[in-house]
Design a protein around this motif. Structure first.
Motif, short mmCIF file in Angstrom:
data_model
loop_
_atom_site.label_atom_id
_atom_site.label_comp_id
_atom_site.label_asym_id
_atom_site.label_seq_id
_atom_site.Cartn_x
_atom_site.Cartn_y
_atom_site.Cartn_z
N VAL A 36 -3.90 -4.60 -3.93
CA VAL A 36 -4.41 -2.75 -4.61
C VAL A 36 -5.07 -2.12 -5.21
O VAL A 36 -6.54 -1.90 -5.21
CB VAL A 36 -3.41 -1.79 -4.45
N GLN A 37 -4.72 -2.90 -6.65
CA GLN A 37 -5.63 -2.83 -7.67
C GLN A 37 -7.11 -3.50 -7.72
O GLN A 37 -8.14 -2.52 -8.43
CB GLN A 37 -5.24 -3.06 -9.36
N VAL A 38 -7.80 -4.36 -7.77
CA VAL A 38 -9.13 -5.18 -7.46
C VAL A 38 -9.43 -4.36 -6.82
O VAL A 38 -10.30 -4.00 -6.76
CB VAL A 38 -8.26 -6.60 -7.80
N GLY A 39 -9.07 -4.10 -5.63
CA GLY A 39 -9.59 -3.69 -4.40
C GLY A 39 -9.81 -2.05 -4.32
O GLY A 39 -11.03 -1.80 -4.50
N LEU A 40 -9.38 -1.59 -4.86
CA LEU A 40 -9.28 -0.34 -5.53
C LEU A 40 -10.56 -0.04 -7.04
O LEU A 40 -10.84 1.12 -6.47
CB LEU A 40 -8.25 0.54 -5.74
N ASN A 41 -10.56 -0.66 -8.42
CA ASN A 41 -11.38 -0.90 -9.15
C ASN A 41 -12.46 -1.31 -8.00
O ASN A 41 -13.73 -0.80 -8.62
CB ASN A 41 -10.65 -1.83 -10.34
N TRP A 42 -12.69 -1.83 -7.67
CA TRP A 42 -14.10 -2.55 -6.86
C TRP A 42 -14.43 -1.11 -6.14
O TRP A 42 -15.63 -0.86 -6.59
CB TRP A 42 -13.84 -3.39 -5.69
N VAL A 43 -13.46 -0.91 -5.57
CA VAL A 43 -14.65 0.39 -4.43
C VAL A 43 -15.06 1.90 -5.52
O VAL A 43 -15.63 2.43 -5.42
CB VAL A 43 -13.41 1.06 -3.18
N MET A 44 -14.19 2.26 -6.33
CA MET A 44 -14.65 3.42 -7.38
C MET A 44 -15.18 2.74 -8.60
O MET A 44 -16.64 3.47 -8.45
CB MET A 44 -13.54 3.10 -8.31
N TYR A 45 -15.68 1.40 -8.80
CA TYR A 45 -16.94 0.79 -9.50
C TYR A 45 -18.26 1.31 -8.55
O TYR A 45 -19.09 1.76 -9.31
CB TYR A 45 -16.47 -0.28 -10.08
N ALA A 102 -18.85 2.82 -5.53
CA ALA A 102 -19.15 4.60 -5.76
C ALA A 102 -19.38 5.41 -7.14
O ALA A 102 -20.44 6.18 -6.86
CB ALA A 102 -17.96 5.21 -5.56
N PHE A 103 -19.15 5.12 -8.24
CA PHE A 103 -19.51 5.45 -9.03
C PHE A 103 -20.78 5.22 -9.44
O PHE A 103 -21.30 4.37 -9.54
CB PHE A 103 -19.13 5.54 -10.42
N PRO A 104 -21.84 6.54 -9.91
CA PRO A 104 -23.33 5.74 -11.12
C PRO A 104 -23.00 5.28 -12.01
O PRO A 104 -21.90 5.05 -12.14
CB PRO A 104 -23.78 7.56 -11.21
N ASP A 105 -24.23 4.33 -12.22
CA ASP A 105 -23.87 3.14 -13.39
C ASP A 105 -24.25 4.07 -14.43
O ASP A 105 -25.58 4.04 -15.14
CB ASP A 105 -25.20 2.19 -12.95
N LEU A 117 -13.70 4.83 -15.68
CA LEU A 117 -12.40 5.27 -14.93
C LEU A 117 -12.01 4.84 -13.44
O LEU A 117 -11.08 4.84 -12.79
CB LEU A 117 -13.74 6.78 -14.65
N ALA A 118 -12.60 3.83 -12.87
CA ALA A 118 -12.39 3.04 -12.17
C ALA A 118 -11.14 2.22 -12.22
O ALA A 118 -10.44 2.22 -11.66
CB ALA A 118 -13.89 2.10 -11.94
N PHE A 119 -10.64 1.81 -13.70
CA PHE A 119 -9.51 1.21 -13.83
C PHE A 119 -8.90 2.06 -14.01
O PHE A 119 -7.49 1.61 -13.52
CB PHE A 119 -9.85 0.26 -15.27
N VAL A 120 -9.24 2.91 -14.77
CA VAL A 120 -7.94 4.08 -14.29
C VAL A 120 -7.29 4.82 -13.36
O VAL A 120 -6.28 5.12 -13.16
CB VAL A 120 -7.99 5.27 -15.47
#
Length: 158
Positions: A112-121, A123-126, A133-136
């Protein structure tokens, strides 16, 4: 010498993982929900510092890929959390069954954590806040899952 019957306590066993030493019987007093939540949050904060600090270092300094760095940080952070939570937050004695349950829970929250971190990372602009934020978001989701399952199931195992 003649053989004597072995008691249950003398049978060979698989050793438990190395843990923080305890000098008192930690299971004497169960803690109330509020105390457990506060301790869980404090422990989680320390564990998140370990996780994020290592994650950030491995991405920014060592140049590792995000998922590899996050995986290593997760393992370091969750190991820290388990060792402290078992003794301080939930006051639980060592148990192989509990340890196996924690490993299964951490495998699920790892995905869950690694997958969600990757999805958020992704999804957000560089921009500078992308990594934290992806981490949090990933950490917060995993923290809620961990507390609920640990309190309701894992630390009820004897």
């Amino acid at each position: 010498m003649p053989e004597t019957p072995r008691s249950r306590d003398q049978e060979p066993h698989v050793p438990l993982p190395v843990e923080i030493p305890v000098t008192e019987n930690i299971a004497d007093d169960a803690l109330d929900l509020k105390t457990q939540v506060v301790r869980f949050v404090l422990t989680g904060g320390l564990s998140a510092v370990v996780d994020f600090g290592l994650y950030f270092f491995l991405v920014q300094v060592a140049g590792l890929p995000v998922n590899v760095a996050k995986s290593i940080g997760f393992i370091a952070g969750t190991t820290t959390a388990y060792l402290i939570n078992r003794r301080w937050t939930f006051k639980a004695e060592p148990s192989r069954a509990r340890f196996i349950a924690v490993v299964i829970l951490y495998a699920i929250t790892f995905a869950v954590q690694v997958g969600l971190n990757w999805v958020m990372y992704e999804a957000f602009p560089d921009v500078w806040w992308r990594l934290p934020l992806a981490f949090v978001i990933a950490q917060g989701t995993a923290t809620v899952i961990n507390f609920v399952v640990q309190r309701a199931v894992i630390f009820k195992i004897r």
